[in-house]
Each structure stands twice: as C-alpha cells, then as structure tokens.
Design a protein around this motif. Structure first.
Motif, PDB file in Angstrom:
ATOM      1  N   HIS A  40      32.335   6.009 -41.383  1.00 21.27           N
ATOM      2  CA  HIS A  40      32.342   4.687 -40.928  1.00 21.27           C
ATOM      3  C   HIS A  40      30.988   4.209 -40.327  1.00 21.27           C
ATOM      4  N   PRO A  41      30.393   2.917 -40.601  1.00 15.30           N
ATOM      5  CA  PRO A  41      29.312   2.471 -40.094  1.00 15.30           C
ATOM      6  C   PRO A  41      29.279   2.082 -38.739  1.00 15.30           C
ATOM      7  N   GLY A  42      30.351   2.044 -38.015  1.00 19.18           N
ATOM      8  CA  GLY A  42      30.604   1.782 -36.741  1.00 19.18           C
ATOM      9  C   GLY A  42      30.876   3.279 -35.742  1.00 19.18           C
ATOM     10  N   GLY A  43      30.662   4.323 -36.589  1.00 15.37           N
ATOM     11  CA  GLY A  43      30.872   5.696 -35.922  1.00 15.37           C
ATOM     12  C   GLY A  43      32.364   6.135 -35.795  1.00 15.37           C
ATOM     13  N   GLU A  44      32.415   7.519 -35.783  1.00 12.43           N
ATOM     14  CA  GLU A  44      33.723   8.290 -35.583  1.00 12.43           C
ATOM     15  C   GLU A  44      34.486   7.871 -34.269  1.00 12.43           C
ATOM     16  N   LYS A  45      33.810   7.725 -33.353  1.00 13.03           N
ATOM     17  CA  LYS A  45      34.320   7.388 -31.878  1.00 13.03           C
ATOM     18  C   LYS A  45      35.132   5.912 -31.913  1.00 13.03           C
ATOM     19  N   GLU A  46      34.489   5.082 -32.185  1.00 10.95           N
ATOM     20  CA  GLU A  46      35.146   3.802 -32.791  1.00 10.95           C
ATOM     21  C   GLU A  46      36.446   3.728 -33.457  1.00 10.95           C
ATOM     22  N   LEU A  47      36.303   4.548 -34.658  1.00 12.55           N
ATOM     23  CA  LEU A  47      37.137   4.235 -35.618  1.00 12.55           C
ATOM     24  C   LEU A  47      38.419   5.267 -35.066  1.00 12.55           C
ATOM     25  N   MET A  48      38.172   6.170 -33.939  1.00 10.59           N
ATOM     26  CA  MET A  48      39.202   6.908 -33.497  1.00 10.59           C
ATOM     27  C   MET A  48      39.929   6.369 -32.447  1.00 10.59           C
ATOM     28  N   ARG A  49      39.577   5.207 -32.068  1.00  8.47           N
ATOM     29  CA  ARG A  49      40.170   4.318 -31.108  1.00  8.47           C
ATOM     30  C   ARG A  49      41.830   3.653 -31.931  1.00  8.47           C
ATOM     31  N   VAL A  50      41.526   3.437 -33.126  1.00 11.49           N
ATOM     32  CA  VAL A  50      42.867   3.068 -33.928  1.00 11.49           C
ATOM     33  C   VAL A  50      43.766   4.204 -34.381  1.00 11.49           C
ATOM     34  N   ALA A  51      43.178   5.566 -33.982  1.00 10.59           N
ATOM     35  CA  ALA A  51      44.138   6.631 -34.655  1.00 10.59           C
ATOM     36  C   ALA A  51      45.530   6.884 -33.951  1.00 10.59           C
ATOM     37  N   LYS A  57      44.966  -5.347 -34.717  1.00 11.83           N
ATOM     38  CA  LYS A  57      44.297  -6.483 -33.874  1.00 11.83           C
ATOM     39  C   LYS A  57      42.705  -5.924 -33.760  1.00 11.83           C
ATOM     40  N   LEU A  58      42.455  -4.958 -33.441  1.00 13.56           N
ATOM     41  CA  LEU A  58      41.147  -4.217 -33.217  1.00 13.56           C
ATOM     42  C   LEU A  58      40.337  -4.343 -34.308  1.00 13.56           C
ATOM     43  N   PHE A  59      40.794  -4.006 -35.517  1.00 10.04           N
ATOM     44  CA  PHE A  59      40.167  -4.153 -36.710  1.00 10.04           C
ATOM     45  C   PHE A  59      39.708  -5.483 -37.026  1.00 10.04           C
ATOM     46  N   HIS A  63      35.960  -6.689 -37.298  1.00  8.09           N
ATOM     47  CA  HIS A  63      35.205  -7.089 -38.690  1.00  8.09           C
ATOM     48  C   HIS A  63      36.270  -7.579 -39.536  1.00  8.09           C
ATOM     49  N   ALA A  64      36.623  -8.664 -39.208  1.00  6.75           N
ATOM     50  CA  ALA A  64      37.731  -9.479 -40.304  1.00  6.75           C
ATOM     51  C   ALA A  64      37.474  -9.729 -41.754  1.00  6.75           C
ATOM     52  N   TRP A  65      36.084  -9.570 -41.871  1.00  4.69           N
ATOM     53  CA  TRP A  65      35.639  -9.885 -43.353  1.00  4.69           C
ATOM     54  C   TRP A  65      35.547  -8.385 -44.100  1.00  4.69           C
ATOM     55  N   VAL A  66      35.776  -7.261 -43.445  1.00  4.68           N
ATOM     56  CA  VAL A  66      35.905  -6.030 -44.260  1.00  4.68           C
ATOM     57  C   VAL A  66      37.310  -6.131 -45.092  1.00  4.68           C
ATOM     58  N   ASN A  67      37.219  -5.706 -46.285  1.00  7.13           N
ATOM     59  CA  ASN A  67      38.361  -5.511 -47.194  1.00  7.13           C
ATOM     60  C   ASN A  67      39.063  -4.245 -47.095  1.00  7.13           C
ATOM     61  N   VAL A  68      39.720  -4.031 -45.855  1.00  4.43           N
ATOM     62  CA  VAL A  68      40.293  -2.595 -45.791  1.00  4.43           C
ATOM     63  C   VAL A  68      41.289  -2.210 -47.069  1.00  4.43           C
ATOM     64  N   GLU A  69      42.083  -3.064 -47.448  1.00  2.00           N
ATOM     65  CA  GLU A  69      42.972  -2.764 -48.473  1.00  2.00           C
ATOM     66  C   GLU A  69      42.238  -2.023 -49.744  1.00  2.00           C
ATOM     67  N   PHE A  70      41.093  -2.756 -50.050  1.00  2.00           N
ATOM     68  CA  PHE A  70      40.406  -2.343 -51.268  1.00  2.00           C
ATOM     69  C   PHE A  70      39.711  -0.943 -51.081  1.00  2.00           C
ATOM     70  N   MET A  71      39.282  -0.895 -49.487  1.00  2.24           N
ATOM     71  CA  MET A  71      38.286   0.307 -49.457  1.00  2.24           C
ATOM     72  C   MET A  71      39.043   1.349 -49.113  1.00  2.24           C
ATOM     73  N   LEU A  72      40.073   1.368 -48.521  1.00  2.00           N
ATOM     74  CA  LEU A  72      40.707   2.758 -48.089  1.00  2.00           C
ATOM     75  C   LEU A  72      42.131   2.934 -49.264  1.00  2.00           C
ATOM     76  N   ASP A  73      42.376   2.137 -50.466  1.00  3.11           N
ATOM     77  CA  ASP A  73      43.383   2.240 -51.072  1.00  3.11           C
ATOM     78  C   ASP A  73      43.774   3.571 -51.593  1.00  3.11           C
ATOM     79  N   ALA A  74      42.775   4.403 -51.575  1.00  3.82           N
ATOM     80  CA  ALA A  74      42.903   6.057 -52.118  1.00  3.82           C
ATOM     81  C   ALA A  74      43.494   6.695 -50.939  1.00  3.82           C
TER      82      ALA A  74
END
Ligand code: HEM
Length: 87
Positions: A40-51, A57-59, A63-74
């Motif tokens: 994660h370019p924003g770091g582990e700590k930031e990403l863990m906030r949504v765990a 909402k936070l996502f 970064h509303a422009w990031v295509n999470v559906e495509f990125m994390l499909d696997a």
C-alpha cells in the motif's frame, strides 16, 4: 470462482482485524487486505484503519480515483450483508 464467495455480516467482518488476518469492505465487497499491506503506497498503518470494518467512506475520502474493484479482485472474499442475511 463466484460460487465460493461468502456472505459476510459486520459481526464476522469485525473478527478479521489483525495484520495477519485483515478484511475490509469497500462498496459492498469484502477483501482480504493482508497480502496487500506491504504494497500500500499510503503505508500499512493507514490501511489497517479499515481492517475489520466497512472502509468505503475512508477509502473514498482518501483516494476515490483508485479502482479497488480491479486492484483487489484476487483478494475478494465475499459480500457484506446485514446481520440477518448471514450464512
Ligand atoms: C495511496 C490503495 C486504503 C491512505 C494509495 C494508492 C493506492 C492505494 C493504489 C496510490 C494512489 C495514487 O498514487 O494515486 C488503497 C487500497 C485501499 C486503501 C486498495 C483499501 C483497500 C487506504 C486507507 C487510507 C489510505 C484506509 C487512510 C486512511 C493512503 C494515502 C495514500 C494512499 C495517505 C498516499 C500515499 C502517498 O502518495 O504518499 N492507496 N488504499 N489508503 N493511500 Fe491507500
């Protein structure tokens, strides 16, 4: 395949809140974010906030422009459902 995806209520999502077992829900889809943590370019700590919770909402605030559906499909685990529609 889609036949193996789970219906996940918030109470189950909540259990997956550790680095080595971290799930989040974005736009109704539940992802295992553990494999993505080191990348994660924003770091582990930031990403863990949504765990363990709905990160939609936070996502989209960060970064509303990031295509999470495509990125994390696997990493797709299943679909977030309300408590009464589980199992
Ligand atoms: C950057 C993905 C969750 C904070 C990024 C970038 C991607 C990404 C692809 C690079 C974007 C770009 O350069 O245009 C994801 C995914 C997430 C997620 C797939 C959830 C599944 C979060 C959360 C936060 C966060 C929850 C904070 C609360 C950031 C920050 C950056 C960033 C601050 C900018 C890093 C920099 O440019 O230095 N993320 N992110 N991210 N993310 Fe996330």
């Amino acid at each position: 395949g889609v036949e193996t995806l789970l219906r996940i209520p918030p109470s189950v999502l909540k259990l997956h809140n550790k680095k080595e077992d971290a799930w989040t829900a974005i736009n109704g889809k539940v992802y295992n974010i553990t494999p993505y943590l080191p990348y994660h370019p924003g770091g582990e700590k930031e990403l863990m906030r949504v765990a363990g919770r709905d990160g939609t909402k936070l996502f989209s605030l960060t970064h509303a422009w990031v295509n999470v559906e495509f990125m994390l499909d696997a990493c797709l685990v299943g679909f977030l459902v309300s408590e009464s529609y589980a199992s």
